[in-house]
Write an enzyme that holds these catalytic residues in place. Structure first.
Site, mmCIF file in Angstrom:
data_model
loop_
_atom_site.group_PDB
_atom_site.id
_atom_site.type_symbol
_atom_site.label_atom_id
_atom_site.label_comp_id
_atom_site.label_asym_id
_atom_site.label_seq_id
_atom_site.Cartn_x
_atom_site.Cartn_y
_atom_site.Cartn_z
ATOM 1 N N ASN A 212 0.848 -1.189 0.000
ATOM 2 C CA ASN A 212 0.000 0.000 0.000
ATOM 3 C C ASN A 212 0.885 1.240 0.000
ATOM 4 O O ASN A 212 2.113 1.131 0.020
ATOM 5 C CB ASN A 212 -0.957 -0.017 1.203
ATOM 6 C CG ASN A 212 -0.208 -0.050 2.519
ATOM 7 O OD1 ASN A 212 0.458 0.905 2.875
ATOM 8 N ND2 ASN A 212 -0.281 -1.173 3.229
ATOM 9 N N ARG A 213 0.275 2.400 -0.014
ATOM 10 C CA ARG A 213 1.037 3.627 -0.259
ATOM 11 C C ARG A 213 1.608 4.265 1.007
ATOM 12 O O ARG A 213 2.118 5.372 0.960
ATOM 13 C CB ARG A 213 0.162 4.627 -1.000
ATOM 14 C CG ARG A 213 -0.110 4.185 -2.438
ATOM 15 C CD ARG A 213 -0.988 5.184 -3.155
ATOM 16 N NE ARG A 213 -0.491 6.536 -2.997
ATOM 17 C CZ ARG A 213 -1.238 7.616 -3.073
ATOM 18 N NH1 ARG A 213 -2.530 7.503 -3.285
ATOM 19 N NH2 ARG A 213 -0.706 8.813 -2.931
#
Ligand code: CTP
Length: 403
Positions: A212-213
């Protein structure tokens, strides 16, 4: 932005070493962090860098000679020693280390260190042979036993071309240790704080993962702020591109399951758990043992299974829990639901669809929601400042726990 160095008086000793040029950058960073910096240079140091560089950065006179009529020290040679909150010596040469270990005070730096009651942080630098010499080893040991904090030297390429021990430690490490020292009596002193950071990686095969970011910046800022306030910090981190803050214990993990195990273990005797990690809610059911090949496939279906909720599972007799909530809609409603579901004392919610908020940014704009259901909107601010505001709340909740 206030830091633990704001308004603090730092006597900054610089010795004769090739690394003296790095001291100019350190002085600049100290000033940027809000410290009042008085530089004392040894005679030898002035052969490597000019006092004018330090004077330009600190906006204060630089002391080079104990007996110069213009020297502040000549009027009251313990003036700086008395008002110092800490003394930092970087680079500290083998010669100065020897002098300090034996109480020699024939120059301004020696006289100030001998006269001060303030703690001293010393970052040695020089040739590898000097630092492996039993005389220097013994001198450093003597200083350590007397409470001096020795940072480094680090290993690496030296000015002589040799590889070995003798490089000045990084500015981050030196400043981190100084900040931890100045914050040791802060409002989290004596507390164990566990912080999770970064985005977990769930393997698909040996070369790919679901991620994920999350950049980890928010969690690392909380770790740094907690350290500055005197806490003993365990930072449980999924991979990030960040340098771990000095003076915190880093526990690296990759997957949500690993994070689960380490968080549960560390939280069991902790006072505070701040879960800023972006934990994957699902993981591939059966990661492939070999790299998944493209040939012969028009599509690839993944089967995912649920990961445990780490913060909900974390328990400890004294534990106060703080969750972060990443939302893209219905911020308050969703965050309040998490408060109940995860049995946490505070939810720090952010709407990551807003500009400058959340992932990868240096700034964040959050809403704090506590168990009473009250919501406090904070303005957009630097993540370090957000961390301080979250810890302000944590200190109140920890005090209430004891009452
Ligand atoms: N969290 C956790 N374990 C998980 C998922 C999340 O401990 N398996 C923690 C996060 O670290 C964060 C909080 O729970 O502190 C909220 O995370 P978030 O991703 O916003 O919420 P989820 O519980 O995953 O719910 P949803 O994805 O439905 O929003």
């Amino acid at each position: 932005m206030p830091t633990v160095l704001s308004g603090k008086s730092i006597v900054f000793g610089v010795c004769g070493s090739i690394a003296a040029y790095k001291a100019v950058d350190l002085a600049s960073k100290l000033v940027q962090l809000g410290a009042r910096v008085d530089v004392i240079m040894t005679d030898r140091a002035t052969s490597f860098v000019g006092p004018i560089s330090f004077q330009g950065i600190t906006h204060r006179p630089v002391v080079t000679d104990l007996f110069a009529p213009t020297s502040e020290l000549s009027m009251d040679h313990v003036a700086l020693a008395r008002r110092a909150d800490a003394v930092l010596i970087a680079p500290a040469s083998a010669n100065t280390i020897a002098k300090l270990a034996h109480g020699l005070c024939d120059d301004a730096l020696g006289a100030t260190v001998l006269a001060t009651a303030a703690p001293v942080v010393l970052a040695p630098a020089g040739d590898a042979n000097m630092f492996s010499n039993p005389v220097t080893v013994a001198n450093l040991q003597l200083l350590r036993e007397r409470g001096f904090i020795i940072v480094g030297p680090a290993s690496g390429r030296l000015a002589s071309g040799q590889i070995g021990l003798g490089r000045l430690e990084s500015a981050e490490e030196i400043l981190g240790r100084l900040r931890a020292l100045l914050g040791r009596a802060g409002d989290l002193a004596g507390m164990k704080v566990v912080i999770s950071a970064g985005g977990t990686r769930e393997p698909l095969d040996p070369v790919r993962f679901l991620g994920n970011r999350s950049s980890g910046k928010m969690g690392y800022a909380v770790a740094e702020a907690a350290r500055d306030r005197g806490a003993t910090v365990a930072l449980i981190s999924a991979p990030t591109g960040l340098q771990p803050p000095a003076g915190v214990r880093l526990l690296p993990v990759q997957t949500a399951l690993e994070m689960h195990d380490v968080v549960l273990e560390e939280a069991s005797d902790a006072d505070l758990l701040v879960m800023s990690a972006a934990v994957a809610d699902f993981r591939p059911e059966a990661p492939a043992a070999e790299k998944i090949k493209r040939a012969g496939k028009d599509r690839l279906d993944l089967s995912l299974v649920r990961n445990p909720d780490v913060i909900a599972a974390a328990k400890g007799q004294r534990l106060v829990k703080i969750a972060f909530a990443v939302e893209t809609s219905n911020l308050l409603e969703n965050a309040r639901a998490k408060l109940d579901a995860k049995k946490v004392a505070l939810v720090v919610a952010n709407d990551v669809t807003r500009p400058g908020v959340g992932f990868e940014h240096d700034t964040n704009q959050v809403t704090l929601i506590d168990v009473s259901g009250k919501a406090e909107d904070l303005p957009m601010m630097d993540k370090f400042e957000v961390a301080q505001r979250v810890l302000d709340r944590a200190v109140m909740m920890l005090a209430a726990r004891r009452a």
